[in-house]
Design a protein around this motif. Structure first.
Motif, PDB file in Angstrom:
ATOM      1  N   PRO A  98       0.827  -1.212   0.000  1.00 35.10           N
ATOM      2  CA  PRO A  98       0.000   0.000   0.000  1.00 35.10           C
ATOM      3  C   PRO A  98       0.862   1.265   0.000  1.00 35.10           C
ATOM      4  CG  PRO A  98      -0.731  -1.570   1.675  1.00 35.10           C
ATOM      5  CD  PRO A  98       0.585  -2.073   1.155  1.00 35.10           C
ATOM      6  N   ASP A  99       0.359   2.298  -0.645  1.00 34.25           N
ATOM      7  CA  ASP A  99       1.015   3.612  -0.657  1.00 34.25           C
ATOM      8  C   ASP A  99       2.396   3.575  -1.311  1.00 34.25           C
ATOM      9  OD1 ASP A  99      -1.194   4.652   0.776  1.00 34.25           O
ATOM     10  OD2 ASP A  99      -0.298   3.986   2.653  1.00 34.25           O
ATOM     11  N   PHE A 100       2.604   2.653  -2.264  1.00 31.57           N
ATOM     12  CA  PHE A 100       3.916   2.590  -2.903  1.00 31.57           C
ATOM     13  C   PHE A 100       4.344   3.913  -3.525  1.00 31.57           C
ATOM     14  CE2 PHE A 100       6.293   2.041  -6.891  1.00 31.57           C
ATOM     15  CZ  PHE A 100       7.509   1.631  -6.366  1.00 31.57           C
ATOM     16  N   PRO A 101       3.491   4.617  -4.284  1.00 28.63           N
ATOM     17  CA  PRO A 101       3.967   5.876  -4.888  1.00 28.63           C
ATOM     18  C   PRO A 101       4.468   6.867  -3.843  1.00 28.63           C
ATOM     19  CG  PRO A 101       1.927   5.184  -5.931  1.00 28.63           C
ATOM     20  CD  PRO A 101       2.120   4.290  -4.732  1.00 28.63           C
ATOM     21  N   GLU A 102       3.790   6.936  -2.693  1.00 27.64           N
ATOM     22  CA  GLU A 102       4.225   7.854  -1.644  1.00 27.64           C
ATOM     23  C   GLU A 102       5.551   7.406  -1.021  1.00 27.64           C
ATOM     24  OE1 GLU A 102       1.208   6.586  -1.961  1.00 27.64           O
ATOM     25  OE2 GLU A 102       0.006   8.356  -2.451  1.00 27.64           O
ATOM     26  N   LEU A 103       5.691   6.115  -0.800  1.00 32.35           N
ATOM     27  CA  LEU A 103       6.961   5.595  -0.279  1.00 32.35           C
ATOM     28  C   LEU A 103       8.104   5.884  -1.252  1.00 32.35           C
ATOM     29  CD1 LEU A 103       5.869   2.103   1.119  1.00 32.35           C
ATOM     30  CD2 LEU A 103       6.812   3.982   2.469  1.00 32.35           C
ATOM     31  N   TRP A 104       7.810   5.712  -2.536  1.00 34.31           N
ATOM     32  CA  TRP A 104       8.838   5.860  -3.567  1.00 34.31           C
ATOM     33  C   TRP A 104       9.309   7.313  -3.666  1.00 34.31           C
ATOM     34  CZ3 TRP A 104      11.696   2.241  -5.487  1.00 34.31           C
ATOM     35  CH2 TRP A 104      12.374   2.390  -6.699  1.00 34.31           C
ATOM     36  N   THR A 105       8.349   8.235  -3.776  1.00 42.16           N
ATOM     37  CA  THR A 105       8.722   9.639  -3.883  1.00 42.16           C
ATOM     38  C   THR A 105       9.319  10.143  -2.577  1.00 42.16           C
ATOM     39  OG1 THR A 105       6.428  10.245  -3.399  1.00 42.16           O
ATOM     40  CG2 THR A 105       7.071  10.184  -5.712  1.00 42.16           C
ATOM     41  N   GLY A 106       8.866   9.605  -1.457  1.00 40.33           N
ATOM     42  CA  GLY A 106       9.466   9.978  -0.177  1.00 40.33           C
ATOM     43  C   GLY A 106      10.921   9.565  -0.088  1.00 40.33           C
ATOM     44  N   MET A 107      11.227   8.368  -0.592  1.00 46.36           N
ATOM     45  CA  MET A 107      12.618   7.908  -0.619  1.00 46.36           C
ATOM     46  C   MET A 107      13.489   8.848  -1.440  1.00 46.36           C
ATOM     47  SD  MET A 107      14.094   4.483  -2.493  1.00 46.36           S
ATOM     48  CE  MET A 107      13.551   5.146  -4.085  1.00 46.36           C
ATOM     49  N   LEU A 108      12.917   9.375  -2.526  1.00 41.98           N
ATOM     50  CA  LEU A 108      13.678  10.269  -3.392  1.00 41.98           C
ATOM     51  C   LEU A 108      13.739  11.689  -2.857  1.00 41.98           C
ATOM     52  CD1 LEU A 108      12.332   8.967  -6.807  1.00 41.98           C
ATOM     53  CD2 LEU A 108      14.594   8.569  -5.839  1.00 41.98           C
ATOM     54  N   GLY A 109      13.068  11.918  -1.711  1.00 43.77           N
ATOM     55  CA  GLY A 109      13.160  13.228  -1.081  1.00 43.77           C
ATOM     56  C   GLY A 109      12.211  14.254  -1.638  1.00 43.77           C
ATOM     57  N   THR A 110      11.257  13.799  -2.469  1.00 49.79           N
ATOM     58  CA  THR A 110      10.330  14.758  -3.062  1.00 49.79           C
ATOM     59  C   THR A 110       9.048  14.898  -2.252  1.00 49.79           C
ATOM     60  OG1 THR A 110       9.460  12.988  -4.466  1.00 49.79           O
ATOM     61  CG2 THR A 110      11.179  14.391  -5.386  1.00 49.79           C
ATOM     62  N   VAL A 111       8.823  13.969  -1.310  1.00 48.41           N
ATOM     63  CA  VAL A 111       7.643  14.029  -0.449  1.00 48.41           C
ATOM     64  C   VAL A 111       8.090  13.756   0.970  1.00 48.41           C
ATOM     65  CG1 VAL A 111       5.427  12.976   0.128  1.00 48.41           C
ATOM     66  CG2 VAL A 111       6.061  13.322  -2.255  1.00 48.41           C
ATOM     67  N   ALA A 112       7.771  14.632   1.892  1.00 47.82           N
ATOM     68  CA  ALA A 112       8.128  14.410   3.291  1.00 47.82           C
ATOM     69  C   ALA A 112       7.180  13.396   3.892  1.00 47.82           C
ATOM     70  CB  ALA A 112       8.062  15.718   4.071  1.00 47.82           C
TER      71      ALA A 112
END
Length: 459
Positions: free
Chosen positions: A437-451
């Motif tokens: 669940p929430d893979f896109p958020e985890l992914w962009t968070g890892m890249l530093g684009t989403v806190a």
């Protein structure tokens, strides 16, 4: 591999602009969660699952058991994991209390496209009073189920499937099953063996499963089943414990109601570790177990061979890449579910890769071998199918649409390629909710684009 026009939304896979440096908390293991739910439902007393995975597959399993009369109560509390470290893992302390009950029908079970639900629950349904109907997504009709159906019939169960050996079907539960010895060919799915073993303690004679086909795939999953059965109080004889090759015996017994803390899903850590390898960065996965039966633990060895290094500490597993990716010749027979992400990494390597021992992936959520070859080649790659795997020759890739065929692991593989290839658009990235669940958020968070607390840049 037909596309569903209802899922035509395209997700632009983020391009990495530098070396990743992040800690990513991966949700709980689907394989552990669904096995624990079945064992808890068949136990003689209530039990707890701490930090279970909440995904489509696990919610389908929980709803199916509820339909048969099992009580499953969900709680969320910062202290509900008792000191199990839920907050340290970034979770909310979610727990499920499972209250066994006399199983009953009539009931209808929606399996979705979850292999664990469609295969683990027909044996459970033989113990119910009344008919249990199983149905699911269109793709579920194409996935092999004959091993479970034929075995249950041989053990005395009555099943209506119109002789298809597949869904939809109805199990006419009689409140008990005699059990005994049965021969099956589980070469298309190790889940056939696990399905019979999980319910075996509740059969009157237990069960002796004798595999008579070619080499079994995904043996770590069978070892996981055996391990969890023993922890629940079952007596299991296996080839590893001195028994006959390809024979597993479970004695009839009551199962204990346990307090189970679900490990992180190590297979779902694959795309995040791949990000470190591809970008020459560093990713830490908290709570990586020192000892586990999860196939995803093989990522440490596989990705190290492809050019990175890893260290397991109290903080978790930290994987570090150099930015250079080396091709690999690997037999992935036991860890086939890791193939899509490994293939994605191999497509970005500086030398050829051969992935072997994975012919059974043609029978998964989609034909994963054909899908990977087609979609990587559409981006300019050079992937050919072999009799039992893939040959991947690196080429300069370009952007384009990566179709997922409603397969969660194809979606994460596409995101991995998108780290290094500008313009990759992923069709139906929402299919990742099956297990992550929430893979896109985890992914962009890892890249530093989403806190976010789940995936935050490291200091």
């Amino acid at each position: 591999m037909t596309e569903n026009p209802a899922h035509s939304d395209l997700w632009p896979a983020p391009l990495a602009t530098g070396a990743v440096d992040a800690t990513v908390t991966v949700p709980g293991s689907k394989s552990v969660t669904n096995r624990a739910l079945v064992l808890a439902a068949l136990a003689s007393e209530p039990g707890w699952l701490r930090r279970p995975l909440r995904s489509r597959d696990t919610l389908l399993m929980a709803e199916a058991l509820r339909a048969m009369g099992v009580g499953i109560e969900e709680t969320v509390s910062s202290s509900s994991a008792g000191s199990a470290g839920a907050e340290a893992a970034g979770g909310s302390g979610e727990a499920w209390r499972v209250i066994p009950a006399r199983l009953r029908g009539p009931a209808t079970v929606d399996v979705g496209n979850a292999g664990t639900v469609m295969r683990f629950l027909p044996p459970v349904a033989t113990l119910a009073d009344g008919p249990i109907r199983f149905d699911g997504d269109p793709r579920s009709y194409e996935r092999p189920l004959h091993g479970v159906i034929d075995a249950l019939r041989a053990l005395g169960a009555r099943i209506d499937d119109n002789e298809r050996g597949a869904l939809p079907l109805t199990v006419h539960g009689g409140g008990a099953l005699e059990g005994g010895t049965v021969e099956i060919d589980a070469s298309s799915s190790s889940q056939f063996v696990s399905a019979l073993l999980l319910s075996g303690p509740r059969f009157n004679q237990g069960v002796e499963v004798r595999h008579v086909g070619s080499v079994l795939p995904s043996m770590p999953h069978i070892r996981m089943t055996v391990d969890m059965l023993r922890q629940a109080g079952a007596q299991v004889d296996t080839p590893e414990s001195g028994g006959e090759p390809n024979v597993w015996r479970v004695s009839p017994s009551a199962l204990l109601g346990r307090d189970v803390v679900v490990e992180p899903d190590l297979s779902n850590a694959a795309p995040f570790l791949a990000a470190a390898l591809i970008t020459g960065g560093r990713v830490t996965i908290p709570d990586w177990p020192e000892r586990t039966t999860q196939p995803g633990d093989a990522l440490r060895e596989i990705f190290t061979a492809m050019g990175g290094s890893c260290e397991l500490t109290e903080a978790g597993l930290t994987f570090t890449g150099t930015g250079r990716i080396t091709g690999i010749d690997a037999d992935l027979h036991e860890v086939g579910e890791l193939t899509p992400v490994i293939a994605a990494v191999a497509a970005l390597a500086d030398s050829e890769s051969v992935l072997r021992g994975i012919a059974h992936l043609r029978l998964h959520e989609t034909d994963r071998l054909a899908a990977l070859a087609k979609e990587i080649n559409e981006l300019g790659g050079d992937v050919t199918e072999t009799e039992d795997g893939l040959r991947i020759r690196p080429r300069t890739l370009h952007g384009g649409v990566f179709h997922t065929y409603e397969d969660h692991r194809l979606a994460t593989a596409a995101a991995v390629i998108g780290l290094a290839v500008d313009g990759v658009r992923v069709e139906n990235v929402a299919t990742t909710a099956k297990t992550l669940p929430d893979f896109p958020e985890l992914w962009t968070g890892m890249l530093g684009t989403v806190a976010g607390a789940a995936a935050a840049p490291r200091a």
